[in-house]
Design an enzyme around this catalytic site. Structure first.
Site, short mmCIF file in Angstrom:
data_model
loop_
_atom_site.label_atom_id
_atom_site.label_comp_id
_atom_site.label_asym_id
_atom_site.label_seq_id
_atom_site.Cartn_x
_atom_site.Cartn_y
_atom_site.Cartn_z
N SER A 40 0.84 -1.12 -0.09
CA SER A 40 -0.04 -0.04 -0.14
C SER A 40 0.72 1.14 -0.07
O SER A 40 0.34 2.40 -0.13
CB SER A 40 -0.97 -0.06 1.28
OG SER A 40 -2.15 -0.86 1.16
N LYS A 76 0.18 3.81 -2.71
CA LYS A 76 -0.75 4.90 -2.55
C LYS A 76 -0.21 6.28 -2.37
O LYS A 76 -1.06 7.26 -2.59
CB LYS A 76 -2.10 4.79 -1.54
CG LYS A 76 -2.78 3.36 -1.69
CD LYS A 76 -3.40 2.87 -0.71
CE LYS A 76 -4.07 1.71 -0.83
NZ LYS A 76 -4.44 0.72 0.23
N SER A 98 -5.87 3.61 4.55
CA SER A 98 -5.43 2.57 3.52
C SER A 98 -6.45 2.05 2.46
O SER A 98 -6.38 0.87 2.05
CB SER A 98 -4.34 1.69 4.03
OG SER A 98 -3.46 1.15 2.96
N LYS A 136 3.30 6.39 4.97
CA LYS A 136 2.48 5.38 4.41
C LYS A 136 2.90 4.25 4.93
O LYS A 136 4.26 3.73 4.75
CB LYS A 136 2.15 5.39 3.05
CG LYS A 136 1.04 4.58 2.61
CD LYS A 136 -0.23 5.14 3.00
CE LYS A 136 -1.38 4.22 3.02
NZ LYS A 136 -1.27 3.00 3.74
#
Length: 365
Positions: free
Chosen positions: A52, A55, A107, A213
């Site tokens: 993720s 992202k 997320s 992140k």
């Protein structure tokens, strides 16, 4: 007139890297965000899936191509995404800004697909845009197949590339605001309330942490990109497949801050030159200081641009030229050159009024 002056010549002596001792990550990179200087790397150029942390690019591209108040309609495809989710429902409408908070804090895989379809029409087209934007940032060993980071053949990056992408993203004020937010709520028009809670533990565990992140899949392992700022220095740390990622980042950032500091390349008021105008010496000075966060500043040079001749009137603080500051041949910034004194025009001397005085003497007028 151009003048090249080497204010500082700092040779690139060998300096020890941040210690890799105790780092669990398969791949890692620590970068100075402003300059792209790498101060630690471990398999940093090895291609690896990134879960993720994908992202980061999704959000950056969205911020660069949309407005916060754009309304996004959720598709069935977005609703049906597996993994972490905002639990968006088909047909719901949500502002882009709220969608990006859900993307980066919770997320949301559904949020990522909603963003992609809104911008590019479908996931493949948006993924291609992501790859192209990454290449523009210098991340040439990165390829995206989706906007959320779910495992897919040909979906990969490197720790170095991901640090480049995160460095660029953290220069975007809206992005920085989103990823540094711990909690937030949003209410959709249909009354559906969304609760956002940041998964990044470093925001409350590490002094100076401001992003960015987390990521995880069973195949990829634990991935983390962090950003922390202290004393004007912003560091980006990246780990891929790191079983002990939180402690890895604390150590990497601590070691990084111990080695990187702000270096003064050009002091405010630095005197570039002196000239005599109307019998008065004036100095031409730097408008502001130039500071560089770096472990090794490298070779610094300055090129000044000023006219050959200057004439009055000249006020204190008037701009008279510019100075370009270079690091290792690459321009960092441009600084105005100012006058530190005021110079007035000298009034021409009036001719001696001989005839007027003579008339007064002879005729009394």
């Amino acid at each position: 007139m151009k003048r090249i002056c080497s204010l500082f010549l700092i040779l690139s002596f060998w300096m020890p890297q941040v210690s890799a001792s105790g780092i669990s990550a398969e791949c890692a990179c620590v970068m100075v965000a402003e300059t792209g200087e790498v101060i630690f790397e471990k398999n940093a150029q090895k291609q690896h899936a990134m879960a993720s942390t994908t992202k980061i690019m999704t959000a950056l591209l969205a911020l660069e191509t949309t407005q916060p108040d754009e309304v996004v309609t959720v598709s069935r495809n977005a609703q049906n995404q597996e993994g972490s989710s905002l639990y968006l429902r088909e047909g719901e409408q949500i502002r882009m800004e709220d969608l990006l908070f859900g993307l980066m804090l919770n997320s949301g895989n559904d949020a990522a697909v909603a963003v992609a379809e809104h911008i590019a029409g479908d996931v493949p087209a948006f993924s291609e845009q992501m790859t192209m934007r990454a290449a523009e940032l210098g991340a040439v060993n990165t390829q995206f197949q989706n906007p959320n980071g779910l495992d897919a053949p040909g979906h990969y990056t490197t720790a170095y590339d991901l640090a480049l992408i995160a460095s660029a993203a953290m220069k975007n004020p809206e992005f920085r605001s989103i990823v540094s937010t711990r909690q937030k709520t949003a209410t959709l028009e249909n009354g559906h309330i969304l609760y956002f809670s940041n998964h990044n533990k470093l925001l409350h565990q590490y002094d100076g942490a401001i992003g960015v992140k987390t990521g995880f899949t069973k195949k990829t392992g634990r991935c983390l990109v962090s950003a922390a700022e202290r004393n004007g220095v912003l560091l980006i740390a990246v780990t891929l497949n790191a079983p002990d990622d939180w402690n890895d980042h604390k150590k990497l950032l601590d070691d990084g801050f111990s080695e990187v500091s702000l270096t003064t390349l050009l002091a405010e008021g630095y005197v570039f030159s002196r000239k005599t105008v109307n019998n008065q010496e004036i100095c031409f000075i730097a408008e502001r200081a130039v500071l560089l966060p770096a472990k090794n500043p490298g070779k610094i040079s300055v090129i000044t641009h000023m006219p050959e001749e200057l004439s009055a009137p000249l006020n204190r603080g008037d701009k008279v030229g510019e100075a370009e500051v270079f690091r290792n041949g690459e321009k960092i910034t441009t600084v105005s050159i100012l006058s530190d004194s005021a110079i007035r025009e000298i009034a021409p001397k009036k001719p001696f009024p001989f005839l007027k005085i003579l008339c007064r003497f002879l005729f009394g007028v």
